[in-house]
Design a protein around this motif. Structure first.
Motif, PDB file in Angstrom:
ATOM      1  N   LEU A 135       0.845  -1.191   0.000  1.00  0.00           N
ATOM      2  CA  LEU A 135       0.000   0.000   0.000  1.00  0.00           C
ATOM      3  C   LEU A 135       0.882   1.244   0.000  1.00  0.00           C
ATOM      4  O   LEU A 135       1.612   1.507   0.965  1.00  0.00           O
ATOM      5  CB  LEU A 135      -0.918  -0.031   1.226  1.00  0.00           C
ATOM      6  CG  LEU A 135      -2.002   1.034   1.290  1.00  0.00           C
ATOM      7  CD1 LEU A 135      -2.910   0.997   0.077  1.00  0.00           C
ATOM      8  CD2 LEU A 135      -2.846   0.836   2.556  1.00  0.00           C
ATOM      9  N   LEU A 136       0.801   1.975  -1.096  1.00  0.00           N
ATOM     10  CA  LEU A 136       1.645   3.160  -1.258  1.00  0.00           C
ATOM     11  C   LEU A 136       0.779   4.408  -1.159  1.00  0.00           C
ATOM     12  O   LEU A 136      -0.268   4.508  -1.813  1.00  0.00           O
ATOM     13  CB  LEU A 136       2.329   3.092  -2.638  1.00  0.00           C
ATOM     14  CG  LEU A 136       3.479   4.052  -2.910  1.00  0.00           C
ATOM     15  CD1 LEU A 136       4.703   3.718  -2.071  1.00  0.00           C
ATOM     16  CD2 LEU A 136       3.863   4.006  -4.398  1.00  0.00           C
ATOM     17  N   HIS A 137       1.212   5.347  -0.349  1.00  0.00           N
ATOM     18  CA  HIS A 137       0.456   6.593  -0.212  1.00  0.00           C
ATOM     19  C   HIS A 137       1.424   7.731   0.057  1.00  0.00           C
ATOM     20  O   HIS A 137       2.258   7.644   0.956  1.00  0.00           O
ATOM     21  CB  HIS A 137      -0.563   6.469   0.930  1.00  0.00           C
ATOM     22  CG  HIS A 137      -1.469   7.657   1.054  1.00  0.00           C
ATOM     23  ND1 HIS A 137      -2.114   8.215  -0.029  1.00  0.00           N
ATOM     24  CD2 HIS A 137      -1.838   8.397   2.131  1.00  0.00           C
ATOM     25  CE1 HIS A 137      -2.854   9.245   0.382  1.00  0.00           C
ATOM     26  NE2 HIS A 137      -2.684   9.380   1.675  1.00  0.00           N
ATOM     27  N   ARG A 138       1.293   8.776  -0.741  1.00  0.00           N
ATOM     28  CA  ARG A 138       2.178   9.949  -0.616  1.00  0.00           C
ATOM     29  C   ARG A 138       3.653   9.558  -0.567  1.00  0.00           C
ATOM     30  O   ARG A 138       4.426  10.054   0.255  1.00  0.00           O
ATOM     31  CB  ARG A 138       1.801  10.768   0.615  1.00  0.00           C
ATOM     32  CG  ARG A 138       0.428  11.401   0.427  1.00  0.00           C
ATOM     33  CD  ARG A 138       0.118  12.359   1.525  1.00  0.00           C
ATOM     34  NE  ARG A 138      -1.103  13.096   1.216  1.00  0.00           N
ATOM     35  CZ  ARG A 138      -1.681  13.931   2.045  1.00  0.00           C
ATOM     36  NH1 ARG A 138      -1.159  14.160   3.238  1.00  0.00           N
ATOM     37  NH2 ARG A 138      -2.765  14.572   1.697  1.00  0.00           N
ATOM     38  N   GLY A 139       3.996   8.614  -1.437  1.00  0.00           N
ATOM     39  CA  GLY A 139       5.406   8.245  -1.582  1.00  0.00           C
ATOM     40  C   GLY A 139       5.958   7.343  -0.504  1.00  0.00           C
ATOM     41  O   GLY A 139       7.162   7.085  -0.465  1.00  0.00           O
ATOM     42  N   GLN A 140       5.085   6.838   0.381  1.00  0.00           N
ATOM     43  CA  GLN A 140       5.568   5.961   1.448  1.00  0.00           C
ATOM     44  C   GLN A 140       4.779   4.659   1.469  1.00  0.00           C
ATOM     45  O   GLN A 140       3.591   4.650   1.119  1.00  0.00           O
ATOM     46  CB  GLN A 140       5.423   6.643   2.808  1.00  0.00           C
ATOM     47  CG  GLN A 140       6.363   7.823   2.986  1.00  0.00           C
ATOM     48  CD  GLN A 140       6.183   8.477   4.332  1.00  0.00           C
ATOM     49  OE1 GLN A 140       5.079   8.891   4.672  1.00  0.00           O
ATOM     50  NE2 GLN A 140       7.251   8.565   5.108  1.00  0.00           N
TER      51      GLN A 140
END
Lengths: 263, 238
Positions: free
Chosen positions: B205-210
């Motif tokens: 799960l990737l969100h805002r580059g993290q």
């Protein structure tokens, strides 16, 4: 090495297939120099007097003078046209496919360049055939001797287009660059009038023309068409090819070029 | 591990796109790279395909370090980009032949692989058709067949179902899952559509580059439906 050659052949063939599918491109490439040869030259003939200068051994007609320049024009326009197609390829994504192949990027770009140069050379020969039908004849061996000059000139101008395409972010920006590159390169060269003629009106313009790599490509072609070698033109054209190719490879380097800036 | 990403960071000038991203995907595993638009999926794919070079961290594909041995790594990688990369004026077969040549295959051996790949994707009858005449689903199938021609160990697919209708989406998702179990190819499938992910799949799960979560889908979502879990995770950090 076998892998690299297979890939190069495929890239060249793809360029050829693309060209076959774009018949109007071939017609445009042929009509443009023919208009210059048959229409403009007729008008300029009376206005421009040409003295005997190498490689010519005798007085020549203006139509004969501009044939090498028009061969250069085909290479120049095709070089830019193929770089336009590269910008299109990049926007359409097919450039990604090429650049993710397991081969060095320089080799892939050189293969692409070679493909478009071969297409340009075929168009130059088609133009020379039409010129011959209009009674503008050249020494028989000139048609053979000019081949390496066309190859080097085509690679140089194609490399310039490739380098430019790597720095152009969007297709719409390309027209402006064309106007700032093609027309100055063509008109500030020996394609339409000899450099000594340019010096008569302005020393500065003469110096700019003399530094223009396109001038040297035209002179290389001019001498080769008369089965002679112009070493200075060869040196300049070869040097410009190396510089523009290095710029193109630099531009398409994922660490620096357009790919990163594009985001 | 077939695909290993360690401490990967990337910025567009002052804007950070990826920050210390790490994950690994095992042999024959289907991993869904799940993230909303703007999560950094496309940047990650550009780094994995060497269109961008890493500014920090490492990528290993089938045991090859992408920075140290890029050509070996790329030879083991198959890619289906989000945007179609087919030459529309060429036939399906010509498109595949061109790609085969870029990977050093030619002649009879290339043709045999092309026939087999098209047959596997149910595209054999369309080999002679121009790509321009194909519908979206068939174009995608052609691209998947093409990406598998050189028998890569790792297959990357960047939102491959965008713009396709529901049955075609379901068919493609099923096919790639089958491919994983049948051939052992490792798949990283970027998407923001939760219905393309199965419980046994790995989810990154990737969100805002993290990376917010990395694990088996069934374990991560627990009793919640995946869309709810996804919204909770990404919404909570929005």
């Amino acid at each position: 090495m076998r892998h690299a050659l297979i890939a190069m052949r495929a890239i060249v063939l793809r360029e050829a297939l693309r060209f076959v599918h774009q018949r109007e491109r071939f017609i445009a490439a042929l009509v443009r120099p023919l208009v210059w040869l048959l229409v403009f030259a007729a008008g300029f003939r009376a206005a421009l007097g040409l003295s005997i200068s190498p490689p010519y051994q005798t007085y020549i007609t203006y139509e004969t003078y501009i044939v090498p320049g028009l061969c250069g024009m085909i290479l120049l326009f095709n070089g830019m046209q193929s770089s336009l197609s590269l910008v299109y390829d990049r926007e359409m994504g097919s450039m990604r496919l090429l650049l993710t192949a397991p081969l060095s990027r320089a080799w892939l770009l050189f293969s692409k360049l070679l493909g478009s140069t071969i297409i340009s050379i075929l168009q130059v020969y088609a133009f020379l055939l039409v010129a011959w039908l209009f009674d503008i004849t050249l020494p028989g061996w000139g048609y053979v001797a000019v081949l390496p000059a066309l190859l080097l000139g085509g690679l140089m101008l194609g490399a310039l287009g490739l380098a430019l395409s790597s720095f152009i972010k969007q297709l719409e920006n390309f027209a402006g660059v064309m106007n700032f590159v093609i027309f100055p390169m063509f008109f500030l060269s020996s394609a339409l009038y000899p450099l000594w003629k340019m010096a008569e009106s302005s020393e500065l313009l003469h110096d700019i023309c003399a530094a223009n790599p396109f001038t040297h490509t035209v002179e290389l072609i001019r001498f080769a068409l008369y089965v002679e070698l112009n070493p200075m033109a060869l040196l300049w054209t070869a040097l410009a090819t190396v510089v523009f190719m290095a710029l193109a490879v630099w531009g398409y380097d994922p660490a620096r070029g357009m790919m990163t800036r594009k985001g | 591990m077939s695909l290993q990403v360690s401490d990967l960071s990337f910025s567009y000038g002052p804007k950070t796109a990826l920050e210390a991203v790490s994950f690994s995907v095992g042999h024959g595993q289907f991993a869904a790279l799940l993230g909303p638009n703007g999560a950094g999926k496309s940047t990650l794919f550009s780094l994995l395909t060497r269109l961008f070079v890493t500014q920090g961290g490492t990528i290993s594909i089938a045991g090859h370090d992408l920075a140290a041995a890029p050509l070996s790594a790329m030879a083991d990688l198959g890619v289906v980009f989000q945007q179609s990369t087919l030459d529309l004026d060429l036939t399906v077969q010509q498109n595949l032949r061109y790609f085969a040549a870029l990977h050093g295959m030619s002649g009879r051996s290339a043709d045999m692989r092309i026939d087999a790949a098209l047959d596997r994707l149910g595209m054999a009858e369309r080999a002679g058709e121009k790509a321009r005449g194909l519908n979206g689903g068939h174009r995608r199938r052609t691209e998947i067949a093409r990406a598998l021609l050189h028998q890569p160990k790792v297959l990357l697919l960047d939102e491959p179902t965008v713009g396709l209708d529901a049955p075609t989406r379901a068919g493609l998702t099923q096919h790639i899952h089958d491919l994983c179990s049948d051939t052992g190819v490792t798949v990283l499938w970027a998407t923001h559509l939760t219905d393309e992910v199965r419980d046994r799949d790995q989810v990154i799960l990737l969100h805002r580059g993290q990376v917010l979560a990395d694990g088996r889908c069934g374990d991560l979502r627990g009793d919640h439906p995946l869309p709810e879990y996804f919204a909770q995770m990404t919404g909570a950090r929005a």
